[in-house]
Design a protein around this motif. Structure first.
Motif, mmCIF file in Angstrom:
data_model
loop_
_atom_site.group_PDB
_atom_site.id
_atom_site.type_symbol
_atom_site.label_atom_id
_atom_site.label_comp_id
_atom_site.label_asym_id
_atom_site.label_seq_id
_atom_site.Cartn_x
_atom_site.Cartn_y
_atom_site.Cartn_z
ATOM 1 N N LEU A 54 0.820 -1.213 0.000
ATOM 2 C CA LEU A 54 0.000 0.000 0.000
ATOM 3 C C LEU A 54 0.852 1.260 0.000
ATOM 4 O O LEU A 54 0.529 2.234 -0.677
ATOM 5 N N HIS A 55 1.943 1.250 0.716
ATOM 6 C CA HIS A 55 2.800 2.438 0.785
ATOM 7 C C HIS A 55 3.444 2.709 -0.579
ATOM 8 O O HIS A 55 3.469 3.855 -1.044
ATOM 9 N N ARG A 57 2.350 1.632 -3.510
ATOM 10 C CA ARG A 57 1.288 1.977 -4.461
ATOM 11 C C ARG A 57 0.831 3.423 -4.277
ATOM 12 O O ARG A 57 0.689 4.176 -5.251
ATOM 13 N N ASP A 58 0.634 3.833 -3.023
ATOM 14 C CA ASP A 58 0.202 5.205 -2.774
ATOM 15 C C ASP A 58 1.286 6.209 -3.147
ATOM 16 O O ASP A 58 0.989 7.332 -3.550
ATOM 17 N N TYR A 61 0.962 6.839 -6.891
ATOM 18 C CA TYR A 61 -0.165 7.687 -7.298
ATOM 19 C C TYR A 61 -0.159 9.054 -6.622
ATOM 20 O O TYR A 61 -1.007 9.880 -6.921
ATOM 21 N N THR A 63 -0.761 10.027 -3.409
ATOM 22 C CA THR A 63 -1.850 10.322 -2.476
ATOM 23 C C THR A 63 -1.294 10.997 -1.220
ATOM 24 O O THR A 63 -0.088 11.091 -1.027
ATOM 25 N N ASP A 65 -1.385 9.877 1.738
ATOM 26 C CA ASP A 65 -0.972 8.928 2.772
ATOM 27 C C ASP A 65 0.527 8.959 3.038
ATOM 28 O O ASP A 65 0.959 8.830 4.182
#
Length: 122
Positions: A54-55, A57-58, A61, A63, A65
């Motif tokens: 998730l880290h 991937r974010d 993109y 984001t 986060d």
């Protein structure tokens, strides 16, 4: 002529990459005064963060986060230092970092709770 969206995306990715590098440095700084067993756990945590799905991937993109995590990590470092020093200025810096984390994404505002508890309980 280049698209303005493409230029914005490049700047966004550079900022996120810089914040990720900052986070690894903050993780290392958090374990400096601690024994070697803590430093081993900290190296393991850095390795996990580097490959966390998730880290990563974010980060790709762009984001909020990743910046929130960087500011939260900074706040934790400053809270630990403020607790050790016990000065109002140290707690103010910790509160500022916690405020930046909360301003980036509202779910990080709870990082201020340990700072307040440390200031009140000593």
């Amino acid at each position: 002529m280049k698209s303005p969206r493409k230029a914005f995306t490049i700047v966004e990715l550079l900022v996120v990459a810089g914040l990720m590098a900052l986070m690894f440095g903050l993780i290392v700084a958090n374990g400096r005064p601690r024994p070697s067993s803590i430093r081993a756990a900290q190296d393991f945590a850095s390795a996990l963060l580097a490959v966390a799905y998730l880290h990563v991937r974010d980060s790709h993109y762009g984001t909020t986060d990743v910046p929130m995590t960087a500011f939260t990590t900074l706040a934790v470092l400053l809270i630990l230092r403020a607790h050790a020093r016990g000065t109002a200025a140290a707690f103010a810096w910790a509160g500022l970092a916690g405020g930046l984390a909360g301003a980036t994404k509202y779910t990080a505002v709870f990082v201020v709770v340990p700072a307040v508890a440390s200031a009140v309980l000593g």
